[in-house]
Design an enzyme around this catalytic site. Structure first.
Site, mmCIF file in Angstrom:
data_model
loop_
_atom_site.group_PDB
_atom_site.id
_atom_site.type_symbol
_atom_site.label_atom_id
_atom_site.label_comp_id
_atom_site.label_asym_id
_atom_site.label_seq_id
_atom_site.Cartn_x
_atom_site.Cartn_y
_atom_site.Cartn_z
ATOM 1 C CG ASP A 22 5.906 3.647 1.148
ATOM 2 O OD1 ASP A 22 5.975 4.345 2.181
ATOM 3 O OD2 ASP A 22 4.868 3.561 0.469
ATOM 4 C CG PHE A 36 -1.798 1.263 1.248
ATOM 5 C CD1 PHE A 36 -2.982 1.285 0.542
ATOM 6 C CD2 PHE A 36 -1.427 2.389 1.964
ATOM 7 C CE1 PHE A 36 -3.791 2.424 0.534
ATOM 8 C CE2 PHE A 36 -2.219 3.526 1.971
ATOM 9 C CZ PHE A 36 -3.406 3.547 1.260
ATOM 10 C CE LYS A 61 0.332 6.562 6.936
ATOM 11 N NZ LYS A 61 -0.915 7.294 6.698
#
Length: 395
Positions: free
Chosen positions: A216, A131, A245
């Site tokens: 990632d 994801f 984030k």
């Protein structure tokens, strides 16, 4: 909320009005232990005083200049993040998806200008189950039908291989391959930890074939696994890191692509940009985040995440065979597969809400726990006890 906002989320029945540390309070005054932490965006909890102080101070000075001008925050932020990661350059952006898109663009441009791939033939290898965001290019290589369905036609140039399988990765590389993009730990898939040696094998394959290793670490980075970067837990260094984030401290969106000048140096003025990317407010908060992460001692955030991860592992392991089928953990981050005969992950999450604990389901009967690193051991034990209670109810 449901009448006027698009229905692209199915939130749990909690309406938060206030938050502090590891706790949130709803509009009716009920308190909940937050064991999701904004999918790791709130690694340092709600309203961390050092992060709030940095934001408040910067709010009184300047919040946005655009990249048409410089600011006194972007230079130090880039230098400090580069030093923490051990690279030379930083490209600041806003969201995690923007960092991934930027990383894809950089990898392609590097492939053409440095590796010598013929124009418009660059290919990037990705892993099934990963994801990386929800833009058109990113969902083009998603294997999740919910993320992908109804959004074609899709962006070409991506090859999907099984996660954790270095042989499949090696077989997929061609002369046109410019990069391998993977999550060191697959978060949305249910905290899927790769087999031992997999990340090292990816590094070796990329070195042998002249391909960039792009990690990632939007969810896994910045303390979640007990390390600054999840790759470093395996003593592996990627060529390009994608961060987000937690970089914004749960206060502002802030993401970044971090790499050496030989990679990020392919970008020149006018070829990529963002009005808000690297804005002074975000950079000021980001610098405070980096300061929290810079303490690598026994009382720092990284060591705390590692210790609390052991507490979480001990509690969850005791539930295997008593309503839990399997547990996967990396630092203070766990995926819990509930026996599907007892209920879905959504049902378990809703019952935990009634017990004052917030988690989030993912696929099927799997739930994720990613509590803030400021949670106490006793609070963590109470969350696991609440899960045990829910499993007993369902059983």
């Amino acid at each position: 909320m449901h009448e006027h906002s698009a229905h692209n989320y199915h939130p749990l029945p909690v309406v938060v009005a206030q938050a502090a540390g590891a706790w949130v309070t709803d509009v009716e005054g009920r308190r909940y232990l937050d064991c999701l932490a904004g999918y790791s965006a709130l690694n340092f909890g709600h309203g961390h005083p050092a992060l709030l102080a940095a934001a408040h101070d910067q709010l009184d000075r300047v919040t946005l200049t655009s990249r048409a001008f410089g600011s006194d925050q972007i230079g130090p932020f880039c230098a400090e993040l580069a030093a923490l990661v051990g690279k030379q350059m930083v490209l600041p952006m806003n969201t995690g998806a923007e960092a991934v898109e930027s990383g894809l663009k950089v990898a392609r441009k590097w492939g053409y200008e440095v590796k010598g791939v013929p124009e418009d033939r660059a290919r990037i290898i990705v892993a099934a189950g990963g994801f990386h965001g929800r833009t058109i290019s990113i969902v083009s290589f998603s294997t999740d039908p919910d993320a992908r369905g109804g959004f074609g036609p899709f962006t070409p140039g991506f090859d999907v291989v099984p996660y954790g399988d270095p042989d499949a990765l090696a077989a997929a590389i061609t002369p046109d391959t410019v990069a391998v993009l993977i999550e060191p730990v697959q978060g949305e898939a249910g905290v899927v930890v790769p087999p031992a040696g997999y990340l090292a094998a990816v590094r070796e394959i990329c070195d042998a074939t002249g391909v960039l290793f792009v990690a990632d670490e939007v969810q896994s980075g910045l303390g979640r696994t007990g390390h600054v970067l999840a790759t470093r837990a395996a003593d592996v260094d990627a060529d390009v890191y994608l961060l987000g984030k937690a970089l914004g401290g749960g206060i502002v969106p802030l993401s970044a692509v971090v790499a050496d000048a030989a990679v990020l140096g392919v970008l020149r003025p006018g070829q990529h940009g963002s009005t808000f990317g690297g804005n002074p407010l975000a950079c000021a908060v980001g610098r405070a985040v980096l300061e929290l992460l810079s303490d690598s001692g026994p009382h720092g955030m990284l060591a705390r995440a590692a210790r609390l991860g052991e507490v979480l592992q001990h509690g969850l392991a005791a539930l295997v065979g008593s309503g839990v089928v399997a547990v996967r953990r990396s630092g203070l981050w766990a995926g819990v597969d509930v026996d599907p005969r007892l209920g879905t992950g959504r049902e378990v999450s809703e019952r935990l809400v009634r017990r004052g604990v917030l988690v989030k389901d993912t696929h099927g009967s799997t739930i994720r726990l990613s509590p803030p690193l400021v949670i106490t051991p006793d609070e963590l034990v109470s969350a696991v006890d609440a899960l045990a209670g829910v499993l007993a109810e369902l059983g």
